[in-house]
Design an enzyme around this catalytic site. Structure first.
Site, PDB file in Angstrom:
ATOM      1  N   THR A 107     -36.121  -5.515   5.602  1.00  0.00           N
ATOM      2  CA  THR A 107     -35.080  -4.153   5.219  1.00  0.00           C
ATOM      3  C   THR A 107     -34.052  -4.659   4.684  1.00  0.00           C
ATOM      4  OG1 THR A 107     -36.257  -2.821   7.203  1.00  0.00           O
ATOM      5  CG2 THR A 107     -34.312  -2.016   6.169  1.00  0.00           C
TER       6      THR A 107
ATOM      7  N   ASN B  69     -19.173 -27.980  -5.623  1.00  0.00           N
ATOM      8  CA  ASN B  69     -18.359 -27.156  -4.420  1.00  0.00           C
ATOM      9  C   ASN B  69     -17.074 -28.129  -4.108  1.00  0.00           C
ATOM     10  OD1 ASN B  69     -20.960 -28.178  -3.686  1.00  0.00           O
ATOM     11  ND2 ASN B  69     -19.814 -27.932  -1.517  1.00  0.00           N
TER      12      ASN B  69
ATOM     13  N   HIS C  66     -20.208 -14.176  -0.813  1.00  0.00           N
ATOM     14  CA  HIS C  66     -18.817 -14.587  -0.190  1.00  0.00           C
ATOM     15  C   HIS C  66     -17.883 -15.333  -0.750  1.00  0.00           C
ATOM     16  CE1 HIS C  66     -19.761 -18.162   2.118  1.00  0.00           C
ATOM     17  NE2 HIS C  66     -20.836 -17.913   1.861  1.00  0.00           N
TER      18      HIS C  66
ATOM     19  N   CYS D  16     -16.296 -35.181   9.101  1.00  0.00           N
ATOM     20  CA  CYS D  16     -16.044 -35.171  10.398  1.00  0.00           C
ATOM     21  C   CYS D  16     -15.998 -34.038  11.406  1.00  0.00           C
ATOM     22  CB  CYS D  16     -14.407 -35.670  10.559  1.00  0.00           C
ATOM     23  SG  CYS D  16     -14.046 -37.020   9.675  1.00  0.00           S
TER      24      CYS D  16
HETATM   25  C1  PLP Z   1     -21.347 -22.079  -0.521  1.00  0.00           C
HETATM   26  C2  PLP Z   1     -22.525 -22.664  -1.032  1.00  0.00           C
HETATM   27  C3  PLP Z   1     -24.090 -22.451  -0.999  1.00  0.00           C
HETATM   28  C4  PLP Z   1     -24.349 -21.651   0.232  1.00  0.00           C
HETATM   29  O1  PLP Z   1     -24.334 -20.498   0.072  1.00  0.00           O
HETATM   30  P1  PLP Z   1     -24.544 -19.318   1.429  1.00  0.00           P
HETATM   31  O2  PLP Z   1     -24.298 -18.020   1.025  1.00  0.00           O
HETATM   32  O3  PLP Z   1     -23.169 -19.795   2.148  1.00  0.00           O
HETATM   33  O4  PLP Z   1     -25.545 -19.766   2.150  1.00  0.00           O
HETATM   34  C5  PLP Z   1     -24.805 -23.005  -1.857  1.00  0.00           C
HETATM   35  N1  PLP Z   1     -24.508 -23.982  -2.842  1.00  0.00           N
HETATM   36  C6  PLP Z   1     -23.174 -24.330  -3.147  1.00  0.00           C
HETATM   37  C7  PLP Z   1     -22.644 -24.949  -4.339  1.00  0.00           C
HETATM   38  C8  PLP Z   1     -22.153 -23.614  -2.285  1.00  0.00           C
HETATM   39  O5  PLP Z   1     -20.821 -23.570  -2.743  1.00  0.00           O
END
Ligand code: PLP
Length: 392
Positions: free
Chosen positions: A238, A152, A202, A326
């Site tokens: 649910t 990421n 998301h 930070c």
């Molecule tokens: C954003 C992310 C997550 C976490 O996903 P969420 O849906 O925000 O809990 C896990 N792993 C990586 C590589 C991500 O970029």
């Protein structure tokens, strides 16, 4: 041009109009509980089943191997803890890497406090694991390899197929956090020998708070949430029906437009990389030059604080992210930048610009222009930069 230029698509993305439209009826007129046997319940049940089919199709899985969760973090927790506790009698050793998302790293650290042993593989300067080291790390106690598909922060894409092959040859389960890879990379869980795979909506223009875990049929794992019989008796609660519908729509759109999306993002990404490295001195690209996500750009600017850079960019309407933690109250640079060998002071000057479907070429031009000015101004204030200039 908009007031805000959003280049933090690796943190989250806006929900696409088509996705929102698909979700809306499930908040109001189609509000039935999917577990109810009457018609209104059936409507919700059908919607979930269609979304499950879409998610499964996009990764080459069967629909009954897809389990909806509250997002990527839950999927990672479930995959790792579930396999660990269900296979304790076989062994207590897990292999991961030093550059995983905290949802994986902190889960592994938790398991270490509960009788498991974890090997954290090093990565090279580009963020790649070494396959020989992976093989050497496997023992007869190893039950799980968990290595992320794409990082990421620096966007590096791991050799997933080779990892899958090694895991299979050794009879070890292979989980991958594919949150950043879905919607950017073609994924076929059979071809890649993946046993468990985490996803989140998301990051691909779907809603927050929903994701999924793929669990290959036959993988021994524990149920994650105790309670009702939802998600084939493995994850009670649910269902988040509108969220699940949105996720299904988002992943379907992502794979329908994959080629076009990648072509556009790679063009913008390479323009940004080329112009910044040509026009600004003392800057390096973090991550792999080729094996990287189409929308990921990560620079390290010497003689600069990432925090000041972010604040200055924000004043120009540019939303981006830095490589230091930070914001979480710690002054340490990210574990990923340290793992690729960046010295602390250089890691501190890191900037991640993550591009998405809504970014334009004009925005890239604007960001390059602003960056040149901001970097120059911040360096003029840096005593370290003064020394460098005098040496020349
Ligand atoms: C954003 C992310 C997550 C976490 O996903 P969420 O849906 O925000 O809990 C896990 N792993 C990586 C590589 C991500 O970029």
């Amino acid at each position: 041009m908009n007031n805000i230029i959003y280049m933090d698509n690796a943190a989250t993305t806006p929900v696409k109009k088509e996705v929102l439209d698909a979700m809306l009826p499930y908040f109001t007129e189609k509000y039935g509980n999917p577990s109810s046997i009457y018609n209104l319940g059936l409507k919700s049940r059908k919607a979930i089943s269609e979304a499950r089919q879409k998610v499964a199709n996009c990764i080459g899985a069967n629909e009954n191997e897809i389990y909806f969760t509250s997002g990527g973090s839950e999927a990672d927790n479930w995959a790792i803890k579930g396999v660990a506790y269900a296979n304790k009698n076989k062994g207590n050793h897990i292999i991961t890497s030093k550059i995983e998302h905290h949802a994986v790293l902190h889960t592994c650290e938790y398991l270490e406090k509960n009788g498991f042993e974890v090997t954290y593989l090093d990565v090279d300067e580009y963020g790649m694991i070494n396959l020989e080291e992976l093989k050497e790390a496997i023992t007869d106690k190893t039950i799980l390899i968990t290595i992320m598909f794409a990082n990421n922060e620096i966007g590096t894409i791991q050799p997933i197929k080779e990892i899958g092959k090694i895991a299979k040859e050794h009879g070890v389960y292979f989980h991958t956090d594919a949150v950043q890879a879905i919607g950017n990379v073609e994924i076929d869980v059979d071809e890649l020998n993946i046993d468990l795979l985490s996803m989140s909506a998301h990051k691909i223009y779907g809603p927050k708070g929903v994701g999924a875990l793929y669990i290959r049929r036959g993988v021994k794992t524990h149920r994650y949430v105790h309670g009702g019989a939802q998600e084939r008796n493995r994850r009670a609660g649910t269902e988040n029906v509108p969220g699940i519908v949105g996720f299904g729509k988002a992943i379907e759109l992502a794979y329908e437009n994959l080629e076009e999306h990648n072509k556009k993002l790679i063009r913008l990404r390479d323009k940004l990389i080329n112009e910044v490295t040509e026009k600004i001195n003392y800057v390096r690209l973090n991550g792999h030059p080729e094996k990287r996500l189409p929308g990921n750009v990560n620079f390290a600017f010497e003689f600069i604080e990432g925090e000041s850079l972010l604040l200055s960019l924000d004043m120009e309407g540019i939303q981006a992210s830095s490589g230091s933690a930070c914001t979480s109250g710690s002054l340490d640079p990210s574990h990923v930048l340290l793992a690729i060998g960046l010295p602390h002071e250089i890691a501190h000057g890191s900037l991640r610009l993550s591009l998405g479907d809504f970014n334009t070429e004009e925005e890239v031009d604007y960001v390059v222009e602003k960056l040149i000015g901001i970097v120059d101004r911040l360096r003029q204030m840096s005593p370290l930069y003064e020394n460098v200039k005098e040496e020349k």
